[in-house]
Design a protein around this motif. Structure first.
Motif, mmCIF file in Angstrom:
data_model
loop_
_atom_site.group_PDB
_atom_site.id
_atom_site.type_symbol
_atom_site.label_atom_id
_atom_site.label_comp_id
_atom_site.label_asym_id
_atom_site.label_seq_id
_atom_site.Cartn_x
_atom_site.Cartn_y
_atom_site.Cartn_z
ATOM 1 N N PRO A 1 0.605 -1.281 0.256
ATOM 2 C CA PRO A 1 0.065 0.277 0.155
ATOM 3 C C PRO A 1 0.903 1.426 0.055
ATOM 4 O O PRO A 1 0.494 1.926 -0.777
ATOM 5 C CB PRO A 1 -0.700 0.012 1.191
ATOM 6 N N TYR A 2 1.887 1.376 0.781
ATOM 7 C CA TYR A 2 2.916 2.410 0.700
ATOM 8 C C TYR A 2 3.414 2.602 -0.807
ATOM 9 O O TYR A 2 3.306 4.044 -0.964
ATOM 10 C CB TYR A 2 4.036 2.310 1.846
ATOM 11 N N LEU A 3 3.809 1.648 -1.324
ATOM 12 C CA LEU A 3 4.418 1.985 -2.807
ATOM 13 C C LEU A 3 3.177 2.494 -3.683
ATOM 14 O O LEU A 3 3.513 3.344 -4.433
ATOM 15 C CB LEU A 3 5.068 0.607 -3.102
ATOM 16 N N LEU A 4 2.161 1.804 -3.344
ATOM 17 C CA LEU A 4 1.146 2.161 -4.583
ATOM 18 C C LEU A 4 0.477 3.554 -4.345
ATOM 19 O O LEU A 4 0.221 4.191 -4.944
ATOM 20 C CB LEU A 4 -0.013 1.168 -4.255
ATOM 21 N N GLN A 5 0.772 4.145 -2.851
ATOM 22 C CA GLN A 5 0.256 5.545 -2.838
ATOM 23 C C GLN A 5 1.276 6.421 -3.501
ATOM 24 O O GLN A 5 0.665 7.495 -3.763
ATOM 25 C CB GLN A 5 0.499 5.869 -1.256
ATOM 26 N N HIS A 6 2.374 6.020 -3.812
ATOM 27 C CA HIS A 6 3.208 6.785 -4.823
ATOM 28 C C HIS A 6 3.386 6.589 -6.090
ATOM 29 O O HIS A 6 4.122 7.250 -6.829
ATOM 30 C CB HIS A 6 4.605 6.824 -3.922
ATOM 31 N N ALA A 7 2.429 5.692 -6.496
ATOM 32 C CA ALA A 7 2.316 5.213 -7.935
ATOM 33 C C ALA A 7 1.964 6.295 -8.737
ATOM 34 O O ALA A 7 2.503 6.135 -10.040
ATOM 35 C CB ALA A 7 1.618 3.965 -8.087
ATOM 36 N N HIS A 8 1.211 7.590 -8.481
ATOM 37 C CA HIS A 8 0.809 8.349 -9.265
ATOM 38 C C HIS A 8 1.566 9.710 -9.371
ATOM 39 O O HIS A 8 1.296 10.686 -9.840
ATOM 40 C CB HIS A 8 -0.574 8.734 -9.049
#
Length: 682
Positions: free
Chosen positions: A10-17
């Motif tokens: 979830p942490y990495l996905l929060q920065h995917a955009h």
């Protein structure tokens, strides 16, 4: 979308955009750094961290800042909970450079992964005596081009320091032939206790100044020290610490569960993120406090907290989630705080009593809002109001239920729903202790189901004893680390003690053999954090501190001691003694940093009670053992004699269930019930 879009964290996905061209840590990014001869920016954080939200909003979502980062650096995002090995290495480097650490952690590496500069939070403009993030980026990009030799020298110096740091606190060798009785002494235990008290807050509980962390390992030492030597001051400080936390805002009064730490000395204002491991460790400690004192507040808190875990942090298949965010709607703590007007509208005529008990005011007790906390113990408040305690309890419980019904309609904090092996094992251990303490069979069912989940989903294919570290959305990855295995072994030991199923001990032994084969250092004493042959770390660290979670080495020392008794592995006993013996002076001097080790030293001094129960009613007799506080024990049970386990050999007598009390395999005459020999144990 950048390269984080395919990740599960979830942490990495929060920065995917983000407009930053983020990569996950891996060969693609690392090879690109080498090919383009560019420095690497590694930014490390975790989903529940408030300050990573701040830096993302201020810098990583800003197109001009992202342009600088993309032009001059290979940018890598790491979830510290997925890759604690990398977090440990680069956190140590930043602490060596700056004297401080924390998250978000931003560290700059040479193309071959060696650190040369770093820090934590950097503001978008110069502030707080910190340079702006853009200034840092531009300065380092220029230095990498124009002063490469200086950067290489700094990187070499730091990498050498990291390698040498593995030797901290360890003597080269123990003096040969020293008996355990001379290595580990009552005097050392007394000094540990006195050193703890010098750091103790005798008004508000806990240890040290704000920010205040729970300090569960230290509280457990105090409980066990009092049990061992009848030291009322130790018990008083332990219970004061627990009571003040339970009354504080660090404990979610209506919903249950603990936040990670308090920002003030009074435990009022937490950093609102809720971590699985904190709740597991606090349940563990509360179980011991309840067994020792029979204070129903501790039992109620255990129950309330486990209700929270099952409601909000448990996967449908039985695993446990990692964390709940501190923020909702971009505001820290918004989900948990209240205005007085809101409470009055919900509770009506019950509001005045509730607001007075939980310190709810018009002006608020935190940032113009109210965190529910208890200023006066319930019994004293009830007496002051001329109320029966039971009536007050019932009224407050009903009011909390009404508030929860409203709170549940709010926008929730983010959930980090990855499953981490070591943290799950800590919670399994907590459920086992809760079952042992309170006798609720549901807790044993939850623990067993969670272990089954780990075995099904996190074992590496075609391997009985190799596990992965993290699991999410059907995918398990990253080889498990030392503390994963150490926590899992301890959980299996606990599961046998409450279930009477010896298969859990056989699995614990197999995992221990795997750890010895794949994690041992060159001297055969301590264990490395990472498995042998892992290629993407610049050093193999040995972690010995007990921090927010137990040190894998400390737990392995305890596991080796326990399993050595079960399976008669004298070499495991010797290794456990060696591990603690080399560190003993450091443990005595700095006990709040080595809390698990301190309790281990205390156990060697007091000795371990070996309880073997054999016969058709062995499970019932084992449960009777759990009614008593016996912190230093090995407990085994079986219906009949068991080959390969000396404590369960030649014990069976047809038709009888017998309890054997032993020490170093020497046993007194067996009895039918634990109550017949409890005075000998205590």
């Amino acid at each position: 979308m950048n390269k984080l879009a395919g990740e599960t964290s979830p942490y990495l996905l929060q920065h995917a955009h983000n407009p930053v061209d983020w990569y996950p840590w891996g060969e693609e990014a690392l090879q690109r750094a080498l090919q383009e001869n560019k420095p690497i920016l590694v930014s490390i954080g975790y989903a529940a961290c408030h300050w990573r939200h701040v830096m993302e909003r201020e810098s990583f979502e800003d197109a001009s800042t992202a342009g600088i980062m993309n032009k001059h650096f290979i940018n890598i995002k790491i979830d510290r909970e997925e890759r604690p090995d990398l977090d440990h290495i680069y956190m140590d480097a930043v602490q060596a450079m700056t004297g401080a650490g924390g998250w978000p952690l931003n560290v700059f590496l040479t193309p071959d992964k060696r650190p040369f500069y770093g820090g934590t939070y950097f503001p978008p403009v110069k502030a707080f005596n910190r340079p702006s993030w853009k200034d840092v980026l531009l300065s380092l990009a220029q230095a990498f081009k124009e002063r490469r030799e200086d950067i290489e020298q700094q990187a070499n110096t730091l990498t050498t320091h990291l390698a040498q740091a593995n030797q901290f606190g360890t003597q080269t060798e123990l003096l040969p032939g020293i008996a355990k009785e001379e290595l580990f002494t009552r005097e050392q235990c007394d000094i540990i206790f006195n050193n703890i008290l010098t750091q103790a807050d005798k008004t508000w509980g806990g240890f040290g100044r704000a920010p205040k962390f729970p300090g569960t390992f230290t509280i457990q030492y105090l409980l066990r020290y009092h049990f061992s030597f009848q030291a009322p001051a130790a018990l008083e400080q332990a219970l004061l610490s627990l009571d003040k936390m339970l009354q504080g805002g660090i404990y979610d009064q209506p919903g249950g569960g603990f936040a990670r730490y308090s920002t003030d000395e009074k435990w009022l204002a937490p950093h609102f993120e809720k971590m699985l491991y904190d709740n597991a460790l606090l349940i563990d400690t509360l179980c011991e406090a309840y067994q020792l004192t029979r204070n129903k507040t501790y039992a109620n808190t255990i129950t309330h907290t486990l209700e929270f875990i099952e409601r909000e942090m448990t996967d449908a298949q039985g695993g446990f989630y990692a964390a709940l965010d501190a923020d909702s709607e971009g505001v820290e703590g918004k989900f948990y705080v209240w205005s007085k007007a809101e409470i009055e509208s919900i509770l009506g005529e019950k509001a005045p009593l509730f607001c007075e008990f939980y310190d709810v005011t018009e002006e608020g007790n935190w940032e113009e809002q109210n965190i529910l906390w208890i200023r006066q113990p319930l019994a004293a408040f009830a007496a002051e109001k001329g109320m029966e305690e039971a009536a007050l309890q019932a009224s407050l419980a009903e009011s909390r239920r009404q508030l929860m019904a409203v709170r549940d309609r709010r926008i929730r904090p983010g959930l980090d729903d990855k499953v981490l092996l070591g943290w799950n094992a800590l919670m399994i251990n907590a459920y086992c202790k809760a079952y042992a303490t309170l006798g609720n069979a549901h807790y044993l069912e939850v623990a067993t189901r969670a272990v089954d989940f780990l075995w099904k989903n996190m074992r590496q294919p075609d391997h009985d004893t190799a596990f992965y570290h993290t699991y999410k959305a059907g995918t398990a990855k990253y080889p498990a680390f030392l503390d994963d295995y150490a926590c899992l072994i301890r959980a299996l030991i606990a599961l046998q003690e409450v279930s009477g199923n010896l298969e859990w001990l056989n699995r614990a032994r197999q995992l221990t053999e795997f750890v010895i084969a794949h994690f041992s250092d060159e001297t055969g004493t301590y264990f490395y954090y990472t498995i042998q042959d892992q290629q993407d770390v610049i050093v193999r660290k040995k972690e010995i501190y007990d921090g927010a979670v137990p040190s894998g080495n400390a737990l392995m020392a305890a596991n080796l001691r326990y399993l050595a008794l079960v399976f008669d592995h004298r070499d495991w006993t010797n290794r456990a003694v060696d591990m603690l013996g080399r560190l003993a002076q450091t443990v005595v001097r700095y006990p709040t940093s080595f809390g698990i080790w301190a309790s281990e030293l205390l156990q060697w001094v007091k000795g371990t009670k070996e309880l073997a129960i054999v016969g058709p009613e062995f499970r019932a007799r084992m449960q009777e053992v759990h009614e008593h506080y016996i912190p230093f024990k090995v407990l085994l049970g079986a219906e009949s004699n068991q080959p390969g386990m000396p404590l369960l050999q030649e014990r069976e007598q047809p038709g009888k269930t017998l309890v054997y009390l032993c020490e170093d395999y020497h046993c007194i005459k067996p009895v039918f019930y634990i109550k017949e020999i409890i005075n000998l144990i205590k």
